[in-house]
Structures are given as structure tokens and as C-alpha cells.
Scaffold this motif. Structure first.
Motif, PDB file in Angstrom:
ATOM      1  N   ARG A  68       0.695  -1.229   0.142  1.00 49.36           N
ATOM      2  CA  ARG A  68       0.077  -0.160   0.063  1.00 49.36           C
ATOM      3  C   ARG A  68       0.921   1.172  -0.210  1.00 49.36           C
ATOM      4  O   ARG A  68       0.715   2.074  -0.673  1.00 49.36           O
ATOM      5  CB  ARG A  68      -1.100   0.068   1.131  1.00 49.36           C
ATOM      6  CG  ARG A  68      -1.939  -1.024   1.304  1.00 49.36           C
ATOM      7  CD  ARG A  68      -2.984  -0.729   2.312  1.00 49.36           C
ATOM      8  NE  ARG A  68      -4.005  -1.849   2.458  1.00 49.36           N
ATOM      9  CZ  ARG A  68      -4.066  -2.996   2.999  1.00 49.36           C
ATOM     10  NH1 ARG A  68      -2.739  -3.055   3.843  1.00 49.36           N
ATOM     11  NH2 ARG A  68      -4.567  -4.119   3.253  1.00 49.36           N
ATOM     12  N   ASP A  69       1.893   1.150   0.938  1.00 48.95           N
ATOM     13  CA  ASP A  69       2.717   2.449   1.103  1.00 48.95           C
ATOM     14  C   ASP A  69       3.344   2.601  -0.254  1.00 48.95           C
ATOM     15  O   ASP A  69       3.602   3.902  -0.716  1.00 48.95           O
ATOM     16  CB  ASP A  69       3.685   2.186   2.099  1.00 48.95           C
ATOM     17  CG  ASP A  69       3.027   2.152   3.577  1.00 48.95           C
ATOM     18  OD1 ASP A  69       1.856   2.646   3.475  1.00 48.95           O
ATOM     19  OD2 ASP A  69       3.715   1.992   4.383  1.00 48.95           O
ATOM     20  N   SER A  70       3.797   1.412  -1.008  1.00 49.96           N
ATOM     21  CA  SER A  70       4.606   1.879  -2.284  1.00 49.96           C
ATOM     22  C   SER A  70       3.738   1.990  -3.460  1.00 49.96           C
ATOM     23  O   SER A  70       4.422   2.193  -4.598  1.00 49.96           O
ATOM     24  CB  SER A  70       5.449   0.296  -2.445  1.00 49.96           C
ATOM     25  OG  SER A  70       6.449   0.214  -1.395  1.00 49.96           O
ATOM     26  N   GLY A  71       2.348   1.980  -3.105  1.00 42.72           N
ATOM     27  CA  GLY A  71       1.609   2.487  -4.365  1.00 42.72           C
ATOM     28  C   GLY A  71       0.919   1.470  -5.194  1.00 42.72           C
ATOM     29  O   GLY A  71       0.385   1.669  -6.273  1.00 42.72           O
ATOM     30  N   TYR A  72       1.527   0.084  -4.945  1.00 47.56           N
ATOM     31  CA  TYR A  72       0.783  -1.081  -5.759  1.00 47.56           C
ATOM     32  C   TYR A  72      -0.513  -1.141  -5.496  1.00 47.56           C
ATOM     33  O   TYR A  72      -1.463  -1.330  -6.391  1.00 47.56           O
ATOM     34  CB  TYR A  72       1.616  -2.241  -5.507  1.00 47.56           C
ATOM     35  CG  TYR A  72       2.927  -2.309  -5.897  1.00 47.56           C
ATOM     36  CD1 TYR A  72       3.329  -2.538  -7.036  1.00 47.56           C
ATOM     37  CD2 TYR A  72       3.839  -2.330  -4.813  1.00 47.56           C
ATOM     38  CE1 TYR A  72       4.842  -2.641  -7.221  1.00 47.56           C
ATOM     39  CE2 TYR A  72       5.395  -2.350  -5.036  1.00 47.56           C
ATOM     40  CZ  TYR A  72       5.790  -2.318  -6.474  1.00 47.56           C
ATOM     41  OH  TYR A  72       7.124  -2.562  -6.568  1.00 47.56           O
ATOM     42  N   TRP A  73      -1.032  -0.978  -4.405  1.00 48.17           N
ATOM     43  CA  TRP A  73      -2.334  -1.040  -4.246  1.00 48.17           C
ATOM     44  C   TRP A  73      -3.061   0.089  -3.611  1.00 48.17           C
ATOM     45  O   TRP A  73      -2.487   0.954  -2.868  1.00 48.17           O
ATOM     46  CB  TRP A  73      -2.707  -2.000  -2.767  1.00 48.17           C
ATOM     47  CG  TRP A  73      -2.180  -3.394  -2.975  1.00 48.17           C
ATOM     48  CD1 TRP A  73      -1.584  -4.140  -4.223  1.00 48.17           C
ATOM     49  CD2 TRP A  73      -2.101  -4.398  -2.054  1.00 48.17           C
ATOM     50  NE1 TRP A  73      -1.538  -5.264  -3.672  1.00 48.17           N
ATOM     51  CE2 TRP A  73      -1.665  -5.615  -2.477  1.00 48.17           C
ATOM     52  CE3 TRP A  73      -2.455  -4.465  -0.374  1.00 48.17           C
ATOM     53  CZ2 TRP A  73      -1.442  -6.872  -1.821  1.00 48.17           C
ATOM     54  CZ3 TRP A  73      -2.202  -5.584   0.275  1.00 48.17           C
ATOM     55  CH2 TRP A  73      -1.732  -6.742  -0.348  1.00 48.17           C
ATOM     56  N   ALA A  74      -3.995   0.457  -4.496  1.00 45.66           N
ATOM     57  CA  ALA A  74      -4.891   1.939  -4.458  1.00 45.66           C
ATOM     58  C   ALA A  74      -6.168   1.706  -3.649  1.00 45.66           C
ATOM     59  O   ALA A  74      -6.806   2.880  -3.626  1.00 45.66           O
ATOM     60  CB  ALA A  74      -5.039   2.341  -5.650  1.00 45.66           C
ATOM     61  N   GLY A  75      -6.528   0.631  -2.958  1.00 49.24           N
ATOM     62  CA  GLY A  75      -7.873   0.410  -2.269  1.00 49.24           C
ATOM     63  C   GLY A  75      -8.992   0.424  -3.066  1.00 49.24           C
ATOM     64  O   GLY A  75     -10.026   1.055  -2.584  1.00 49.24           O
ATOM     65  N   ARG A  76      -8.903   0.219  -4.529  1.00 53.58           N
ATOM     66  CA  ARG A  76     -10.042   0.238  -5.371  1.00 53.58           C
ATOM     67  C   ARG A  76     -10.638  -1.073  -5.467  1.00 53.58           C
ATOM     68  O   ARG A  76      -9.886  -2.061  -5.839  1.00 53.58           O
ATOM     69  CB  ARG A  76      -9.482   0.691  -6.559  1.00 53.58           C
ATOM     70  CG  ARG A  76      -8.789   2.079  -6.866  1.00 53.58           C
ATOM     71  CD  ARG A  76      -8.222   2.398  -8.088  1.00 53.58           C
ATOM     72  NE  ARG A  76      -9.221   2.237  -9.467  1.00 53.58           N
ATOM     73  CZ  ARG A  76      -8.977   2.232 -10.669  1.00 53.58           C
ATOM     74  NH1 ARG A  76      -7.626   2.428 -10.908  1.00 53.58           N
ATOM     75  NH2 ARG A  76      -9.929   2.321 -11.526  1.00 53.58           N
ATOM     76  N   PRO A  77     -11.877  -1.144  -5.477  1.00 56.01           N
ATOM     77  CA  PRO A  77     -12.886  -2.306  -5.968  1.00 56.01           C
ATOM     78  C   PRO A  77     -12.261  -2.716  -7.283  1.00 56.01           C
ATOM     79  O   PRO A  77     -12.524  -1.886  -8.044  1.00 56.01           O
ATOM     80  CB  PRO A  77     -14.243  -2.037  -5.659  1.00 56.01           C
ATOM     81  CG  PRO A  77     -14.143  -0.965  -4.497  1.00 56.01           C
ATOM     82  CD  PRO A  77     -12.781   0.057  -4.899  1.00 56.01           C
ATOM     83  N   LEU A  78     -12.373  -4.004  -7.690  1.00 56.98           N
ATOM     84  CA  LEU A  78     -12.252  -4.132  -9.196  1.00 56.98           C
ATOM     85  C   LEU A  78     -13.302  -3.813 -10.120  1.00 56.98           C
ATOM     86  O   LEU A  78     -13.119  -3.284 -11.044  1.00 56.98           O
ATOM     87  CB  LEU A  78     -12.285  -5.837  -9.158  1.00 56.98           C
ATOM     88  CG  LEU A  78     -11.830  -6.378 -10.801  1.00 56.98           C
ATOM     89  CD1 LEU A  78     -10.343  -5.857 -11.031  1.00 56.98           C
ATOM     90  CD2 LEU A  78     -11.552  -7.870 -10.527  1.00 56.98           C
TER      91      LEU A  78
END
Length: 531
Positions: free
Chosen positions: A16-26
Motif C-alpha cells: 500500500r505504501d509503495s503504491g501498488y495497491w490503491a484500495g480500489r474495488p475491481l
């Protein structure tokens, strides 16, 4: 969710901190596209086409119809649809209803679907109609088994069951859900490596990254037209970048039902297709077809080839006759994706299978004792990273074999890594056959064959084939006189074995060769039968 292995908290926080995961539902991929490009054509098949706004509305209606049936969060639904617009409507409709799609392939039959029902606890199945096979009858047979299947939904002649077209007319309110993006968004199916196929849980976080990062690497834009030539439920044409990656940039997606050169070249010309993905067997066929087809795929700017290793000579031929922008792809539905890059020199495109998508893809290449091997030496590939799963779904015993204690996935592939980070696939550790881009578990096929009363012993092996990559050969010790191949395949059909798992040839044997420790010697068997 019971049976789901989440990412460890420390690694999840890092991604998350590195920006791979944006917390967006598919399903937000579609919502965003409908907002930014409402009037652009989103999906097209032989009989329908929808803009992004229209697809967004249809997904809402499907979600409302599914919710009216009581299908929602906590429920799984098998999806076995052909390559058409309704596949996309069903996928996004289920996501918006909060249900978990289990993406089956058109070639799966009773044995595989029964297994998926048992593993997932699915309460419904969405299937299509086909003149070549009665999917509705198969769903009815599955419903007679002890399981949780309550809803049979058919796209076509539904008979006494639920018509998909009527369900998609749902006028109720669309559920307003906020899914946990670190949890599963959908379940892919494995090709099967050590037995029956397994379910692969892909989270919202990792799969959004998988699709969008792949689209960026492939330089897809809203001007592109992507052809789904392989079955849409496969990871490759779904999210590498595939359907989802194309939609994330507002490109148009065309569903193709027939990947033969004659049909596919006509589709490419009609819709001015710019990108698609193929397995090596199809890519070779398309390249050879350029010698006789009058209509050539002139608009194709990017051809991805993956699912099995592409030989260097074939890569050079494909670049010369189909498109200079060939991209080799080595990946797995469990996660890791390696790509050659646009602009790579021919020697890299022809002789390697690419390098990892993400900087935080951690690769170990190890020998039989688990010790790291130096660059340039072959070994088994182990991997973990921001889009590689941490465990199969509800498969505790398999997870003990397939994952290391510190979370690395044992891919079963043998590779060598070069100093520049690119990989070359050199072989396999697991006993599988790669037939036409499908992974067939030899052990699972052998168990089905041994159920035949006339078969005393069997070994399933892959033999080189110029069209399929590998063809399935069943070396069989018979009780009495040999049984012909059509009867063998009738036996497998009666057991509900997937179409792509049927042997292409049989080799009657007086006995199977064995190693010094008494195991079947498949290496010598393959050498004997290839000669």
C-alpha cells in the motif's frame, strides 16, 4: 473468508505504501471508464455492442437481479460463458452484487465443475447455450448432486430455469457495497498441476494492479482495440492486460468466438484490432496462415504470446509476418507476470520470456535442495510479490506443498535468470502437459483413465506437436486386447473430464519403464515414443 490466505500484514502495508495497491474495488474499473468515456464503445461481439455507459447500466441491472435472488456478499457463483458481451456483464454484475465469481472455462465438464462447486460452495451457475454441447443439461446434473447449488441461470434457452436476459432486466436498487479490497474479488481456476484443478483467489487490490500495470507496460490507450481471442475466463486475456486492462484506459474490447486465422483475421480487419494475446500454437498457426489468407491482420500493433514457451525461430517468424511488436509473456494465474518490453531488441524478444512486472516481485531460483543457483544456471522458480497469491482457496494440503514457510510460491517452472533480470523458461518440475495453452495435470488424467476396467497401468505424457505445443499421449498397459482411442475418450466423457484433457493418441505398452526406485520413467518413455 474461510479458506482464504491473506497477505501478511507487513507485506500488505508495504504494498500500500509503495503504491501498488490503491484500495480500489475491481468493478471500479468499469465505473471510472463509464464516467470518463461514457460514449466510447466498450465491448463488441458478433451480435451486440455496448458503450461504457450502457455496460455500466447493464451491470447495475444484473446486480439488482442477482440481489433479488438473494445472491450477494458471502456467496459464490460459477460463470461458464463463451466469449461474448454477456461475460463482461456477468462479471461486473456479480462484483457489484458482492458475490464471488468463479471463472470456469467453456471446456470444463461435470468433473471439474462438481469439484469447483464443492470447493467454493457456489449457490448459482451462469452458463451459456451452445449447439455443440448442452451446458444447461450439465448444470441440471450438477444440481442433483449434494451441494449448495440453488440457481441455474442460462444465457439463452433457459427452459424451466432462470433466463439471464430476464434477470438483467432487474429494476430494483443496485447494492451499494464497500468491499474489503484486501479480500477476494474473484476465483480463477488453475490448470491443475498435482491433481484436480484448484481455485485461485485474486484480491481487488492485487488484480487491479495486475490489470492496470500491465496496460501501462503495454502502452494501451483509449485508441486501442483489444481482441479477446482466448477464453475470457483465463487470466491472460482477462487481466494481462486483457479485458480489464483495456477497460482501465477506455479501449474497446472485441470478443472473438473463433480464433482460427480465417475468422480472427476477418474480425481484426472489421474492428481494426490493435492488440491481442495468443498461445504459441495459435501464434504459429496465424503466422503460417499469412501465406494463404487474403486478408491479413494489418492493424495489429501488439501481439502477446504466452501460456507456454515460444521457440526463438517461431518468434522471429511471427515478428516478420504478423507484427514487429511481438511480446513474450511468461506468467501464471497465481500471480507473477514477466513481459518482454516494447522496444526490446530482437535477441531479447526471441530468446527470453521477459522480466517481472513489478520491482517488488521477489524471485528465488533454487536447485533441488532449495539452495539458490547463480545467474545463468537453471533452477525452480519461487516467487512472492504484490499480486502473487499466498495460498489456494480451501486447499490446506496443497498449500503446504506449494508455498514455503515465508510465503514464496513454488511455481514448478524451471528457469534461468540472466544478469539483466530477464528469464528463460527451461522446463518444468511438476508433472504437467501444456496442450494448446492449457495446463493438464498428468496425475489427474491418469486417475480417470485407471477407472476404465480394461486399463491396468497408464502414464500420461506430453509429446512435441507443431500445432498444440504438446499433445497428450496415454501410454497404457491393457488387460487383454487394446481399447481404441474413441472408446477411451467416451470413458473420459462419461466421467465429465474437460475436453482439453482428452488424449490425442494412445500407445499400448506391455509394461511401463521404471526408474531404479520403481517410479514410472516418463523421460525414457517420452524419448521412446517421440522417436
Amino acid at each position: 473468508m474461510s479458506g482464504f490466505t491473506p497477505f501478511p500484514p507487513d507485506r500488505a502495508s508495504h504494498y500500500r505504501d509503495s503504491g501498488y495497491w490503491a484500495g480500489r474495488p475491481l468493478d471500479e474499473i468499469l465505473q471510472t471508464a463509464a464516467t470518463q468515456w461514457p460514449d466510447r464503445p466498450a465491448i463488441i461481439d458478433d451480435s451486440a455492442r455496448f458503450t461504457y455507459a450502457e455496460l455500466d447500466r447493464r451491470a447495475d441491472s444484473a446486480a439488482a437481479g442477482l440481489s433479488a435472488l438473494g445472491i450477494g456478499p458471502g456467496h459464490s457463483v460459477l460463470v461458464q460463458l463463451p466469449n461474448n458481451c454477456q461475460f463482461a456483464v456477468a462479471l461486473f454484475g456479480l462484483l457489484r452484487a458482492g458475490a464471488l465469481p468463479v471463472l470456469c472455462l467453456p471446456g470444463h465438464r461435470d468433473a471439474e465443475l462438481a469439484h469447483f462447486l464443492d470447493l467454493s460452495g457456489a449457490v448459482g451457475i451462469i452458463a451459456g447455450c451452445d449447439s455443440a454441447y448442452d451446458y444447461r443439461a450439465m448444470a441440471e446434473r450438477l444440481a442433483q448432486r449434494p451441494n449448495q447449488l440453488r440457481h441455474i441461470i442460462i444465457d439463452g434457452d433457459a427452459g424451466p430455469h432462470i433466463a439471464w436476459s430476464r434477470l438483467c432486466e432487474g429494476t430494483g436498487s443496485t447494492p451499494q457495497l464497500q468491499p474489503d479490497t484486501s479480500g477476494p474479488a474473484l476465483l480463477l481456476v488453475s490448470g491443475g498441476t498435482t491433481g484436480a484443478p484448484k481455485l485461485i483467489p485474486r484480491t481487488h487490490d492485487d488484480y487491479v494492479y495486475n490489470a492496470t500495470a500491465s496496460a501501462a507496460l503495454c502502452r494501451l490507450t483509449s485508441d486501442d482495440v483489444y481482441l479477446v481471442a482466448l477464453p475470457a475466463g483465463h487470466n491472460f486475456p482477462l487481466a494481462c492486460p486483457g479485458l480489464l486492462g483495456a477497460m482501465s484506459v477506455g479501449a474497446t474490447v472485441v470478443f472473438g468466438r473463433d480464433p482460427s486465422p480465417e475468422a480472427a483475421f476477418a474480425t481484426i480487419a472489421r474492428h481494426r484490432v490493435t492488440a491481442t494475446a495468443l498461445v504459441p500454437a495459435l501464434a504459429r498457426l496465424w503466422a503460417h496462415a499469412c501465406d494463404w489468407e487474403e486478408q491479413l491482420p494489418a492493424t495489429l500493433r501488439l501481439l502477446q504470446v504466452g501460456g507456454a514457451k515460444l521457440a526463438a525461430d517461431d518468434a522471429e517468424h511471427i515478428r516478420s509476418v504478423l507484427t514487429p511488436r511481438l511480446q513474450q509473456v511468461f506468467g501464471m494465474a497465481e500471480g507473477l507476470l514477466c513481459y518482454t518490453r516494447i522496444g526490446d531488441p530482437p535477441e531479447i524478444v526471441d530468446h527470453t520470456q521477459g522480466k517481472p512486472l513489478a520491482d517488488d516481485d521477489e524471485l528465488r531460483i533454487v536447485d533441488d535442495a532449495g539452495a539458490p543457483v547463480p545467474d545463468g544456471e537453471p533452477g525452480e522458480l519461487l516467487v512472492r510479490g504484490p499480486y502473487t497469491i499466498n495460498g489456494y482457496f480451501r486447499a490446506e494440503a496443497e498449500n503446504q506443498r506449494s508455498f514455503t514457510p515465508d510465503g514464496f510460491y513454488r511455481s514448478g517452472d524451471k528457469v534461468r535468470r540472466f544478469a539483466n533480470g530477464y528469464l528463460e523458461v527451461t522446463g518444468r518440475v511438476k508433472d504437467v502437459i501444456l496442450r494448446g495453452g492449457e495446463t493438464v495435470a498428468a496425475l489427474d488424467l491418469e486417475s480417470h483413465l485407471l477407472a476404465h476396467p480394461r486399463i491396468a497401468a497408464v502414464a500420461a505424457i506430453g509429446l512435441p506437436d507443431p500445432y498444440l505445443g504438446e499433445k497428450i499421449c496415454a501410454a497404457i498397459v491393457f488387460r487383454g486386447s487394446p481399447v481404441a482411442l474413441p472408446e477411451i475418450n467416451e470413458h473420459l466423457d462419461a466421467r465429465g473430464v474437460a475436453v482439453h484433457c482428452r488424449p490425442d493418441m494412445i500407445a499400448p505398452m506391455p509394461a511401463l519403464p521404471t526408474t531404479a526406485v520403481g517410479k514410472v520413467d516418463k523421460r525414457s518413455l517420452a524419448a521412446q515414443l517421440s522417436g
